[in-house]
Design a protein around this motif. Structure first.
Motif, mmCIF file in Angstrom:
data_model
loop_
_atom_site.group_PDB
_atom_site.id
_atom_site.type_symbol
_atom_site.label_atom_id
_atom_site.label_comp_id
_atom_site.label_asym_id
_atom_site.label_seq_id
_atom_site.Cartn_x
_atom_site.Cartn_y
_atom_site.Cartn_z
ATOM 1 N N ALA A 1 -4.729 9.298 -0.705
ATOM 2 C CA ALA A 1 -5.317 8.004 0.091
ATOM 3 C C ALA A 1 -6.920 8.349 -0.063
ATOM 4 O O ALA A 1 -7.830 7.532 -0.236
ATOM 5 N N GLU B 1 -8.519 7.651 -3.473
ATOM 6 C CA GLU B 1 -8.329 6.317 -3.572
ATOM 7 C C GLU B 1 -9.763 5.600 -2.819
ATOM 8 O O GLU B 1 -10.366 4.991 -3.351
ATOM 9 N N SER C 1 -13.164 3.468 -4.468
ATOM 10 C CA SER C 1 -13.255 2.075 -4.107
ATOM 11 C C SER C 1 -14.571 1.621 -3.885
ATOM 12 O O SER C 1 -15.445 2.013 -3.317
ATOM 13 N N ARG D 1 0.874 -1.083 0.131
ATOM 14 C CA ARG D 1 -0.009 -0.147 -0.099
ATOM 15 C C ARG D 1 0.858 1.291 -0.064
ATOM 16 O O ARG D 1 0.599 2.177 -0.768
ATOM 17 N N GLN E 1 -6.420 -0.346 -4.128
ATOM 18 C CA GLN E 1 -7.078 0.146 -2.966
ATOM 19 C C GLN E 1 -7.705 -0.634 -2.010
ATOM 20 O O GLN E 1 -7.892 -0.132 -0.630
#
Length: 398
Positions: free
Chosen positions: A210, A213, A217, A136, A335
């Motif tokens: 982040a 993302e 998702s 990640r 993700q």
């Protein structure tokens, strides 16, 4: 960070790969090392090894659950928390076995897990979270490329640690030197993780990346997660049942458990590699090879024990590569990577629990091996060889 120079991205990838390799190397070096230290107290019965493997799988599950839990935090907070955990786990250095003594009566099945947990639990837990976390972080640090391929590198490191112990470490170093060797490389690992954390800190606005993302998702359905769990549980259980089958039904050899475990680890390297040809060919040919090997491995005895062992190990390889390859094929977006690995670890622990705890209760013989072979037959992906083109079988990456 899309516009990072190619040379810088290659250097960053090497740094992450080396860190993942070393972490996995230490993770699987510690297993035979602790087994060697515990041998005078526990003996080398298959039940003892299966109980130990269950502990390792449970700790791996705990590490992946921890990685999944903190993945919801901002990347820099994840990094700080994990470095803190690695430092805290260093309190268990130098590596060693607890002075706890086994009970004079009764089965070691439940005592072995306690001994291992108090001896190496925090260290194993902290390192086991490395693979999903660093994959990640690789994206957060502004790197391009498929993060799942780093898991193949992780299992190369695992396999290297597993075979390095009987070939190099155990013959060349006394036990005290082995403990110090492992402890020194743990500190090196900590420093490498800090270097990877620096890359996150230098990346442009990783927290905003982040958040972006998270917005794109999609939730993973329960059916898909259950499918991953089954695909992970069957090879894990088959790895342990193959160990029992080899040692009780075919041939007794020192450290024979290294062979099934090594094949199990290599199956991930094959199944998660960028180049798909070996996984694709194995999957296409799996049904007839599976049938032949299953019949052969279960019916060969006595003087043909070597051939029976080869058939059992190759059967494990075919099943593990095929089912792990199906996991890779159905993997989610990066993700949601930690959810995927958490399901995988849960399935692995489930397979280990079945072999180490559940099956010894009703079965006097290794019937769990037969049951797992039947389960593997049920979940082998069905593909038609002539429906795929040459490029699909041998060609493209990913």
């Amino acid at each position: 960070m899309i516009g990072r120079p190619l040379q810088a991205q290659k250097a960053a990838r090497r740094r992450f790969v080396i860190t993942i390799l070393l972490g996995s190397f230490l993770l699987f070096l510690v297993q035979p090392m602790i087994a060697r230290m515990a041998l005078p107290r526990l003996g080398g019965a298959p039940a003892v090894w299966n109980s130990a493997m269950l502990v390792y799988q449970a700790l791996l599950l705990g590490g992946y659950a921890y990685a999944h839990a903190i993945s919801r935090l901002a990347p820099r907070r994840q990094a700080m928390l994990h470095v803190g955990l690695l430092i805290l786990a260093a309190l268990w250095l130098p590596l060693g076995l607890s002075a706890t003594q086994p009970p004079t009566e009764g089965s070691p099945v439940f005592w072995v897990p306690w001994l291992l947990l108090v001896s190496i639990g925090p260290l194993f837990l902290a390192i086991s979270a490395q693979a999903p976390l660093l994959q990640r972080w690789y994206g957060f640090a502004g790197n391009a490329g498929e993060p799942y391929a780093l898991y193949a590198a992780s299992n190369i490191g695992s396999f290297g640690g597993l075979i390095a112990y009987p070939i190099l470490v155990e013959p060349l170093l006394p036990v005290d030197a082995q403990r110090n060797f492992w402890s020194i490389f743990y500190i090196i690992l900590l420093l490498l993780v800090i270097l990877c954390v620096r890359a996150i800190w230098k990346a442009a606005q990783p927290e905003e990346a982040a958040d972006a993302e998270a917005e794109i998702s999609k939730p993973i359905g329960a059916k898909r997660i259950g499918y991953w769990i089954i695909l992970a549980a069957v090879p894990s259980g088959l790895m342990l049942s193959t160990t029992t089958h080899l040692t009780t039904d075919l041939v007794a050899m020192p450290l024979i458990w290294v062979l099934p475990l090594g094949i199990y680890l290599l199956s991930f390297t094959v199944a998660f590699a960028d180049r798909r040809w070996l996984t694709n060919v194995t999957t296409l040919l799996a049904p007839p090879i599976f049938l032949l090997l299953a019949l052969f491995s279960l019916t060969v005895w006595g003087g043909n024990a070597a051939m029976g062992m080869f058939a059992g190990l190759y059967l494990l390889f075919v099943v593990a590569v095929t089912l792990h390859g199906e996991m890779y094929r159905t993997r989610p977006e990066p993700q949601q990577l930690t959810s995927f690995y958490l399901a995988m670890a849960f399935g692995g622990a489930l397979g280990g629990f079945f072999c180490a705890i559940v099956s010894p209760l009703p079965f006097d013989l290794s019937w769990e091996h037969v049951l797992l072979i039947l389960a593997a037959a049920s979940f082998l992906p069905q593909q038609k060889l002539f429906s795929l083109g040459e490029e699909e079988i041998f060609g493209s990456k990913g």
